[in-house]
Design an enzyme around this catalytic site. Structure first.
Site, PDB file in Angstrom:
ATOM      1  N   GLU A  83       0.808  -1.277  -0.201  1.00  0.00           N
ATOM      2  CA  GLU A  83      -0.047  -0.157   0.079  1.00  0.00           C
ATOM      3  C   GLU A  83       0.792   1.286  -0.195  1.00  0.00           C
ATOM      4  O   GLU A  83       0.472   2.390  -0.675  1.00  0.00           O
ATOM      5  CB  GLU A  83      -0.908   0.038   1.164  1.00  0.00           C
ATOM      6  N   HIS A 141      -5.855  -5.764 -10.697  1.00  0.00           N
ATOM      7  CA  HIS A 141      -4.881  -6.711  -9.641  1.00  0.00           C
ATOM      8  C   HIS A 141      -4.571  -7.837 -10.604  1.00  0.00           C
ATOM      9  O   HIS A 141      -3.533  -8.709 -10.299  1.00  0.00           O
ATOM     10  CB  HIS A 141      -5.770  -7.269  -8.546  1.00  0.00           C
TER      11      HIS A 141
END
Length: 752
Positions: free
Chosen positions: A393, A485
């Protein structure tokens, strides 16, 4: 006599080519005058190519480059409007000289490059005739909200920017015209502009029914039609007692009543004045409130166990915060100690992580609006504060501050892949003592989020993405249509192969059918070198619209600049991308009677010994004023005369019949005083027969229309000429007025 060059090149003699390079300290943001000066220099370079005053640049961000350098990202504008996905990445040195420029040029009126040498030029799509919108910005926001989530509430104020939006299409190279779709390589196709739309880029950061709804929406500024849209929430899902790492040291700050989770030694400014962990205390994911910094009476935190509900400030509740702080510290330390990169933006701006978002919330996400991260406690997952998840992240923050890869299609896949790469490198660093100036060779598991999984199945396998049943192992023309993703899968596998190498076992997880040259099992270069190459490409070369083919070329450039044009590291990059169907495979080495060691076939390629080894116009070799070398003190300056002239440098070379690799490379800087769109001055690089009379192949032609600030590394595969004696030729011609300089250095031909 040579004219003094109007565009200065950087002398790189003071930067060792193969030494580990660190990023600079935080940079000073340019003054308006300095920014205007840089824009003027870029605009002058455009003028050499015949572009009018309708074209200009807008400075969007600045961050450190390697020591002594600054990176500036300049968005392209046309008649004052930004052209979406079109920009230049400009590297400058301490004196303000431009070192290099990497671009993605989608501006109106500029024809795309032909897909293959010798192919017919492609026509430029029509330039927008009227740039007056029919809709207002508020109209566009209403249209976007209605399309995405009519009942949502705004977490952050929406915005709408009027711009020129290039609508793209895919074209094939002429050499791939008859290939079936499933046999296409990424370099067989190009993305070019089909048409231009006057549009609003609407940014929505909303919440609805307990979920964040973050979208970018492109709205036609004439009729309100939705041209494109994509989600932008960057998530990981598709001595403290930490949950995943045992007892770990964490850096806290003492207060009058005890201690708080504020690391003042890492980062400055930001919301809390340092790196901080806050207690969201089950604040709704619909609109999470980070809450206040964690505090404790003693400096022992957490119980090392999964959060079981109840108080978020008890020892059990503190464990999620310990996970977060240790992960944040190691993310910071990995990039700073290894690369010299400080915090997310390189300028050491502090960030924070809010723990305990929602109740049983199965997600963790990075929010660029606050440049911070939120972590849920998990339900199907365990607490989402594992080290690789936090590294993932926080790496979104690095991307946002640098390449800002558009979060859709292939660029979105690369955005996610960078975060997976960052997560793995942080994990390797943290698991090996979290100290030192290099990324350890092992310690990470090459599986994203395995520790947070209750089933033991990770979110993603970097070495074999298809094990999740959705991610492809290699590039295909359908990749741009996947969720980001899953579109990350091929590049993740590329990075694994670059670091760890592949295997020849056709039934195993580490085999690639696209590696067709020798050896079938490619060699890796290790975590440290792979990460340095990738990070340099991301921060100094990628643009927001970089796709897989562009990434391959720019990662290769980064490897060549760091380790040499024909180095094993550059060869590994080519093989690793070939392993995922991006570019052609090449032989790695071995054979040729040299036990796999490379042999330099060029004599005096850096010109440090004057004209030794060279024939032709040898007076061009020297240490002239007005230009700078790539390295050392001398170079060859062809052209720059401003009058009708011809200059040639040649050298006879031999490529052994048993060679398995033959890589030619050289550093080239081009600047010009020519204007307009006509070709006046050229330099042709060719291979001739040993006698020098017959041209066997033209490798490249450079002209006054291809100037570039600083040196660019050019490389060519000469293996098809093995067993031959050749003459390598650099031949320059200038017309009767206005100079063009072709400055040549570091010529190398390595064979194995």
């Amino acid at each position: 006599m040579k004219l003094r060059s109007p565009l200065l090149a950087l002398c790189l003699a003071g930067i060792p080519l193969h030494a580990a390079q660190l990023m600079s300290a935080p940079v000073t943001v340019a003054t308006p005058q300095e920014s205007a000066g840089l824009v003027a220099r870029l605009t002058a370079l455009d003028a050499h190519q015949g572009l009018t005053n309708d074209y200009s640049f807008r400075i969007s961000s600045q961050h450190p480059g390697i020591t002594g350098q600054k990176i500036t990202r300049a968005q392209h504008t046309y008649k004052g409007l930004r052209v979406f996905g079109s920009e230049s990445v400009v590297v400058t040195n301490a004196a303000g000289d431009i070192v290099s420029v990497a671009s993605s040029d989608r501006r109106p009126g500029i024809a795309p490059s032909a897909t293959t040498p010798g192919a017919a030029p492609l026509a430029a799509p029509p330039t927008p005739a009227d740039l007056t919108p029919t809709l207002t910005a508020d109209d566009a926001i209403r249209a976007a909200v209605q399309d995405i989530a009519a009942g949502a509430t705004h977490r952050w104020p929406p915005s709408a920017e009027l711009l020129i939006y290039p609508v793209m299409k895919t074209i094939r190279a002429s050499s791939a015209g008859d290939k079936p779709d499933d046999q296409l390589n990424a370099l067989d196709v190009s993305e070019v502009v089909d048409r231009y739309a006057l549009a609003y880029m609407v940014r929505l950061r909303m919440a609805l029914d307990g979920k964040l709804v973050y979208y970018d929406v492109v709205v036609d500024a004439r009729d309100g039609a939705i041209i494109a849209k994509w989600p932008t929430l960057q998530t990981v899902t598709g001595t403290g007692n930490s949950q995943y790492n045992g007892q770990v040291p964490i850096n806290t700050t003492q207060t009058a009543g005890g201690f708080q989770m504020l690391d003042a030694a890492r980062g400055t400014g930001g919301k809390y004045g340092g790196m901080a962990i806050t207690n969201a205390d089950h604040s709704s994911p619909n609109n999470p409130n980070p809450g206040s910094i964690y505090t404790n009476n003693s400096n022992t935190w957490g119980d090392g166990k999964q959060y079981s509900g109840g108080s978020t400030t008890s020892a059990n509740g503190q464990t999620a915060a310990v996970n977060a702080l240790w992960g944040l510290m190691n993310t910071y330390d990995t990039n700073k100690n290894v690369l010299g990169w400080q915090s997310l933006d390189g300028n050491n701006t502090a960030t924070y992580i809010a723990a305990h978002v929602g109740t049983a919330y199965d997600n963790a996400f990075y929010d660029d609006s606050c440049k911070c991260m939120y972590i849920g406690d998990g339900n199907s997952f365990y607490s989402l504060g594992a080290i690789d998840v936090i590294g993932h992240e926080m790496s979104h923050g690095v991307t946002a501050a640098t390449a800002n890869l558009i979060y859709t299609g292939e660029s979105g896949g690369l955005n996610e892949s960078n975060s997976d790469i960052g997560g793995e490198m942080v994990e390797a660093y943290a698991r090996n003592g979290d100290t030192g100036s290099s990324v350890p060779a092992a310690g990470n598991d090459w599986m994203m989020g395995k520790e947070i999984s209750k089933s033991g199945q990770p979110l993603r396998w970097l070495y074999k993405p298809s094990k999740d049943g959705r991610s492809p192992d290699a590039w295909s023309s359908a990749l741009k249509n996947l969720d980001v993703h899953y579109a990350s899968g091929p590049n993740n596998r590329m990075f694994y192969f670059l670091s760890q190498g592949s295997k020849a076992d056709t039934t195993g997880d580490y085999y690639s059918p696209y590696l067709t040259r020798t050896p079938a099992a490619m060699s890796g270069i290790g975590n440290d070198k792979a990460y340095r190459i990738w990070f340099k490409a991301l921060t100094t070369k990628f643009t927001s619209s970089t796709n897989y083919a562009d990434a391959r070329n720019k990662v290769l450039q980064a490897a060549q600049e760091l380790y040499g044009g024909t180095s094993k590291e550059a060869i590994a990059v080519q093989r690793a991308y070939a392993a995922i169907n991006v570019g052609a495979d090449i032989d790695e080495g071995g054979g040729g009677g040299d036990s796999g060691e490379a042999v330099e076939r060029i004599t005096n390629g850096g010109f440090e010994n004057g004209s030794t080894g060279w024939r032709g116009t040898i007076r061009v070799i020297g240490a002239h004023s007005g230009q700078a070398p790539y390295e050392g003190t001398r170079y060859a300056w062809l052209g720059g005369n401003g009058r009708r002239s011809s200059e040639t440098l040649t050298q006879r070379v031999q490529i052994p019949a048993a060679a398995t690799s033959a890589q030619l490379s050289f550093a080239l800087h081009i600047d010009t005083s020519e204007t307009g769109s006509a070709i006046h001055d050229t330099m042709v690089v060719s291979l001739r027969a040993a006698s020098g009379s017959t041209i066997l192949a033209t490798l490249a032609t450079y002209t006054n229309l291809t100037p570039a600030e600083g040196y660019q590394i050019r490389s060519f595969d000469l293996l098809p000429f093995k067993g031959q004696q050749l003459t390598l030729s650099f031949a320059m011609r200038e017309d009767r007025a206005r100079q063009t300089s072709f400055v040549l250095d570091k010529v190398s031909l390595l064979t194995k």
